[in-house]
Design a protein around this motif. Structure first.
Motif, short mmCIF file in Angstrom:
data_model
loop_
_atom_site.label_atom_id
_atom_site.label_comp_id
_atom_site.label_asym_id
_atom_site.label_seq_id
_atom_site.Cartn_x
_atom_site.Cartn_y
_atom_site.Cartn_z
N UNK A 24 -33.12 -24.70 -48.77
CA UNK A 24 -31.88 -25.09 -49.45
C UNK A 24 -30.70 -24.32 -48.85
N UNK A 25 -30.70 -24.19 -47.53
CA UNK A 25 -29.56 -23.59 -46.85
C UNK A 25 -29.55 -22.07 -46.79
N UNK A 26 -30.59 -21.43 -47.32
CA UNK A 26 -30.60 -19.98 -47.27
C UNK A 26 -31.71 -19.48 -46.33
N UNK A 82 -25.15 -17.24 -49.28
CA UNK A 82 -25.66 -18.20 -48.29
C UNK A 82 -25.68 -19.60 -48.88
N UNK A 83 -26.08 -19.67 -50.13
CA UNK A 83 -26.19 -20.98 -50.73
C UNK A 83 -24.83 -21.65 -50.92
N UNK A 84 -23.85 -20.87 -51.32
CA UNK A 84 -22.49 -21.44 -51.47
C UNK A 84 -22.01 -21.97 -50.13
N UNK A 122 -26.71 -20.08 -58.87
CA UNK A 122 -27.73 -19.06 -58.67
C UNK A 122 -29.09 -19.73 -58.67
N UNK A 166 -29.86 -22.74 -57.79
CA UNK A 166 -30.10 -23.42 -56.52
C UNK A 166 -30.37 -22.40 -55.42
N UNK A 167 -29.53 -21.38 -55.41
CA UNK A 167 -29.65 -20.39 -54.36
C UNK A 167 -31.00 -19.71 -54.43
N UNK A 190 -18.10 -28.93 -57.06
CA UNK A 190 -17.33 -28.24 -58.09
C UNK A 190 -16.07 -27.75 -57.42
N UNK A 211 -20.47 -14.55 -58.19
CA UNK A 211 -19.28 -15.36 -57.96
C UNK A 211 -18.37 -14.66 -56.96
N UNK A 232 -21.74 -23.21 -64.54
CA UNK A 232 -21.79 -23.66 -63.15
C UNK A 232 -22.32 -22.55 -62.26
N UNK A 233 -21.84 -21.35 -62.54
CA UNK A 233 -22.28 -20.24 -61.68
C UNK A 233 -23.78 -20.05 -61.79
N UNK A 239 -24.09 -31.72 -55.00
CA UNK A 239 -23.29 -30.68 -55.65
C UNK A 239 -21.81 -30.88 -55.37
N UNK A 252 -23.81 -22.99 -47.68
CA UNK A 252 -24.57 -24.19 -47.33
C UNK A 252 -24.06 -25.41 -48.10
N UNK A 253 -23.68 -25.20 -49.37
CA UNK A 253 -23.16 -26.32 -50.17
C UNK A 253 -21.87 -26.86 -49.56
N UNK A 281 -28.48 -14.35 -51.36
CA UNK A 281 -28.88 -15.73 -51.65
C UNK A 281 -27.71 -16.56 -52.16
N UNK A 282 -26.95 -15.98 -53.10
CA UNK A 282 -25.85 -16.72 -53.71
C UNK A 282 -24.81 -17.07 -52.66
N UNK A 317 -14.47 -18.99 -56.41
CA UNK A 317 -15.35 -19.74 -57.30
C UNK A 317 -15.05 -19.50 -58.77
N UNK A 321 -31.90 -12.94 -45.89
CA UNK A 321 -31.99 -12.44 -47.26
C UNK A 321 -32.82 -11.16 -47.31
#
Lengths: 259, 209
Positions: free
Chosen positions: B171-173, A230-232, B7, B9-10, A137, A161, B2-3, A135, A234-235, A227-228, A165, B178
């Motif tokens: 995947x990092x979460x 945490x994932x950002x 989501x 992926x998350x 961006x 977002x 992209x957003x 990933x 992690x990326x 989730x969003x 972002x 959560x």
């Protein structure tokens, strides 16, 4: 017309909803939680979440289900590969701005190999040859540069977002060569087609996941927010942690300096 | 778009951790560094057992029972439940705590067994083991037919002298984080009333049956 009215109503509701009320300062744990959640615009965000959810239920989800029913999995994978390949210039630019030459090298090889051997990106040959996708961006790039995400935003259409972002999203569009190439009806048609296909592809891949979140979460809005975020994080962490040297293993090591 | 992809992926964590879908992590207990190899072996053995059940013979009911037996033995359910209630654990009365933990367990079990069929064909490979805040993270790559391989890290703590899963990072979460967001947000929109959460969970548990 109806859409405009819907948008106006949504905007009005959002403005009326206003800001989240912070808990009293005396309640330290609640205040800490409020800060950590970092969603001061929560009432407004929830309105947009509901609008998006309504649009999704009425249009995107049914379209994605239809796409899954009609198009077999291998073809869907090829569509995804082509879309991915079209995104490599933006990924490459961001890899470079992150200051990660090995990642940039991976992306460059993916672009070259998949566009040629992979026939315009239909086949993802590069992954098997040792250049897997990753990933990148401009939101991630800004994060790597140390810029904080800012408060949570749930944007119309785009979804989860934040200010960083959202800026990144705009910059990525500007970074995309296809934004600037050509004009006329054919080019416009192709670029809209790509956006539409991208949306359907992304939504199809989300079908089971989102259904599951909605079925299992007591507050899907909060679950998606968590989730969003945490994932950002992690990326961005994944980019930071990628410290592979630029010189490949097989290259003879330079002689140690004599003085 | 992209957003949306973010989501995707998350959110893919829910798809990414087959079998343990709703196994949320729990309390940290200090783990010795030399225990890391043991923890990796624990996860590998458990993973093999789970895959054997999912892909093995037997009726759905038999498989579900076998799956739950494995999960209950390997997961620190009470610790996870406590973590997910966060600061509200201390507010809850002892009987509310008890109700909450048992409902948490039921909902988790329903989430696991309800999707048994979808795990068919699952396999995994072992990755690196890294220390994580006193616990140990055991990395795996989980593969399911028709899906991209997913990075799933199992957070293992030593509880009562034996290794127990306290969280799953997909995947990092973090799943426990959560889940806690879900519960705390629900509570803050229901006057911080723990009983309202328990009622909602009971409804959830009954709906699945």
């Amino acid at each position: 017309m109806r859409l405009t009215r819907l948008a106006a109503a949504a905007l009005l509701a959002a403005l009326l909803a206003g800001c989240a009320t912070p808990p009293p300062a005396s309640d330290k744990e609640a205040t800490a939680e409020f800060r950590q959640t970092n969603d001061p615009l929560e009432p407004t965000n929830r309105v947009f979440y509901q609008v998006n959810d309504a649009i999704d239920t009425a249009v995107l989800r049914p379209v994605a289900i239809g796409y899954r029913d009609v198009v077999p999995q291998p073809v869907r994978d090829h569509v995804h590969n082509v879309l991915d390949n079209l995104g490599t210039p933006v990924t490459l630019a961001n890899d470079m701005m992150e200051g990660k030459p090995r990642r940039a090298g991976d992306t460059l090889m993916r672009m070259l190999v998949n566009t040629t051997f992979g026939i315009a990106g239909i086949f993802d040959v590069a992954t098997g040859w040792g250049w897997p996708a990753h990933d990148a961006d401009f939101g991630i790039t800004l994060g790597v540069w140390g810029i904080d995400s800012g408060p949570y935003l749930f944007l119309p259409i785009l979804g989860p977002s934040n200010p960083r972002d959202a800026v990144g999203f705009g910059v990525d569009i500007a970074l995309d060569p296809t934004t600037w190439v050509g004009s006329g009806d054919v080019v416009t048609g192709l670029s809209y087609g790509r956006i539409a296909l991208g949306a359907i592809d992304a939504r199809e891949r989300l079908l089971d996941t989102l259904d599951k979140i909605k079925a299992q979460a007591l507050d899907p809005y909060a679950t998606i927010r968590s989730l969003a975020r945490q994932h950002r994080r992690a990326q961005i962490e994944a980019v930071r942690k990628d410290t592979r040297a630029t010189v490949p293993d097989w290259y003879p090591a330079a002689a140690a300096p004599t003085h | 778009m992209l957003q949306r992809r973010h989501l995707l992926r998350a959110a893919s964590i829910f798809a990414a951790a087959p079998v343990f879908l709703s196994v949320w992590g729990g309390f940290a207990a200090p783990a010795r560094a030399d225990a890391a190899a043991d923890d990796a072996r624990f996860i590998e053995a458990l993973g093999k057992d789970l895959v054997a059940v999912v892909n093995g013979p037997g009726s759905t009911a038999e498989k579900q029972a076998a799956l739950l037996k494995l999960v209950d033995a390997a997961v620190d359910v009470e610790g996870i439940a406590r973590f997910c209630l966060g600061r509200f654990w201390r507010v809850a009365t002892p009987s509310q705590q008890e109700n909450y933990v048992s409902l948490f367990h039921r909902v988790m079990q329903n989430n696991i067994t309800g999707r048994l069929g979808q795990y068919k064909g699952v396999s995994f490979t072992m990755g690196r083991t890294t220390p994580r805040d006193g616990d140990v993270g055991v990395a795996t790559v989980v593969t399911q037919p028709g899906q991209a391989p997913a990075d799933v890290e199992w957070i293992v703590a030593t509880i009562g002298g034996k290794p127990q899963i306290v969280d799953v990072m997909a995947e990092g979460t973090s799943m426990r984080l959560t889940q806690r967001s879900d519960y705390t947000s629900f509570l803050s929109h229901n006057n911080d009333n723990v009983q309202a959460l328990i009622d909602a969970m009971r409804k959830q548990a009954l709906a699945a049956n």
